[in-house]
Motif scaffolding. Sequence first.
Motif, PDB file in Angstrom:
ATOM      1  N   ASP A  21      -7.015   0.092  37.307  1.00  0.00           N
ATOM      2  CA  ASP A  21      -7.624  -0.698  36.239  1.00  0.00           C
ATOM      3  C   ASP A  21      -8.618   0.206  35.512  1.00  0.00           C
ATOM      4  O   ASP A  21      -9.830   0.004  35.558  1.00  0.00           O
ATOM      5  CB  ASP A  21      -8.340  -1.927  36.815  1.00  0.00           C
ATOM      6  N   ALA A  24     -11.657  -0.898  33.370  1.00  0.00           N
ATOM      7  CA  ALA A  24     -12.820  -1.424  34.091  1.00  0.00           C
ATOM      8  C   ALA A  24     -13.326  -0.426  35.135  1.00  0.00           C
ATOM      9  O   ALA A  24     -14.074  -0.802  36.031  1.00  0.00           O
ATOM     10  CB  ALA A  24     -12.468  -2.746  34.761  1.00  0.00           C
ATOM     11  N   ALA A  27     -12.989  -1.320  38.819  1.00  0.00           N
ATOM     12  CA  ALA A  27     -13.887  -2.275  39.469  1.00  0.00           C
ATOM     13  C   ALA A  27     -13.087  -3.140  40.439  1.00  0.00           C
ATOM     14  O   ALA A  27     -11.946  -3.532  40.160  1.00  0.00           O
ATOM     15  CB  ALA A  27     -14.563  -3.148  38.417  1.00  0.00           C
ATOM     16  N   SER A  29     -12.098  -6.094  41.577  1.00  0.00           N
ATOM     17  CA  SER A  29     -11.924  -7.533  41.372  1.00  0.00           C
ATOM     18  C   SER A  29     -11.313  -8.135  42.630  1.00  0.00           C
ATOM     19  O   SER A  29     -10.788  -7.430  43.503  1.00  0.00           O
ATOM     20  CB  SER A  29     -11.006  -7.785  40.182  1.00  0.00           C
ATOM     21  N   SER A  60     -13.785   4.268  41.978  1.00  0.00           N
ATOM     22  CA  SER A  60     -14.093   2.883  41.616  1.00  0.00           C
ATOM     23  C   SER A  60     -15.585   2.749  41.354  1.00  0.00           C
ATOM     24  O   SER A  60     -16.410   3.319  42.064  1.00  0.00           O
ATOM     25  CB  SER A  60     -13.685   1.917  42.733  1.00  0.00           C
ATOM     26  N   ASP A  64     -16.872  -5.921  40.900  1.00  0.00           N
ATOM     27  CA  ASP A  64     -16.531  -6.329  39.537  1.00  0.00           C
ATOM     28  C   ASP A  64     -17.542  -7.384  39.082  1.00  0.00           C
ATOM     29  O   ASP A  64     -17.454  -8.557  39.463  1.00  0.00           O
ATOM     30  CB  ASP A  64     -15.113  -6.900  39.505  1.00  0.00           C
ATOM     31  N   ARG A  66     -17.865  -8.895  36.445  1.00  0.00           N
ATOM     32  CA  ARG A  66     -17.293  -9.996  35.686  1.00  0.00           C
ATOM     33  C   ARG A  66     -17.038 -11.204  36.585  1.00  0.00           C
ATOM     34  O   ARG A  66     -16.944 -12.334  36.108  1.00  0.00           O
ATOM     35  CB  ARG A  66     -15.990  -9.559  35.022  1.00  0.00           C
TER      36      ARG A  66
END
Length: 254
Positions: A21, A24, A27, A29, A60, A64, A66
């Motif tokens: 990913d 991001a 991150a 998730s 990483s 995450d 978010r």
Amino acid sequence: MSENLVKKTTKDTVLVLEMNDPAARNALSRDMLSGLSAAIGNVGADILSIVITGGIDCFSAGGDFRELKGTSEDLDYDDAVSGVVALILASDRVIVAAIEGPCMGAAADIALACDYRVAGAGSFMQIPAVRLGLLYSPAAIERIRRLYPRDTVRRLLLAGERFDAHEARRAGLYSRVVPTGESVSVAVRDLRKLDWRQADAVRATKQLLSDLEAGQADTDHWQKRRIELLDSEQRHIAIKQAHERFVDKHGPHR
């Protein structure tokens, strides 16, 4: 979705798991963590080792944000990270983290659970939990404290210090530092030297080391397992081939 976030590549007996990913910065998730758990937990019988990587730019950036609320509701996220760590620790495969770029927070926790770490010279490791007003997972702190040097753990967790690759190597966090961009190729090259003749010995040794680190080793069980391996077909073939190589190089015994 989780399948797309973890790319799988098999190289002989080595399974490479690439967190995928990049937008991001990989991150972690919940879907990413689920993908890692599924891949590690369902590894095929023909696989002797696993390399976990984030590709050539970033291992990483950690949790995450978010998906995090900054409250006790995030405890289930800790459980997801702990699930990946538990699978790494319980696996009888050799698991290596190949680190490029940032390796932060929960990603550092996962990397430190691996059997060892091969890192590119441009990488770094950091767990900045205290800087975010957070007490990191007590179970993770206990494990990291048990496995790594006292001063290193305090610098990592109390100061939230960033360890560049060479300082991380000196501090015992990294096992090996290689030129930037070469961590995966070096890890795979070394692990491909293992084949089916060493499979039972590798898996038994990994399990014994895990038991010893957890303070749960049963000496009688492991001595029995050692005798079984001494009498195994794999051992017989390995010794026969080693003898043949010796004769080819030095000639027969006189």
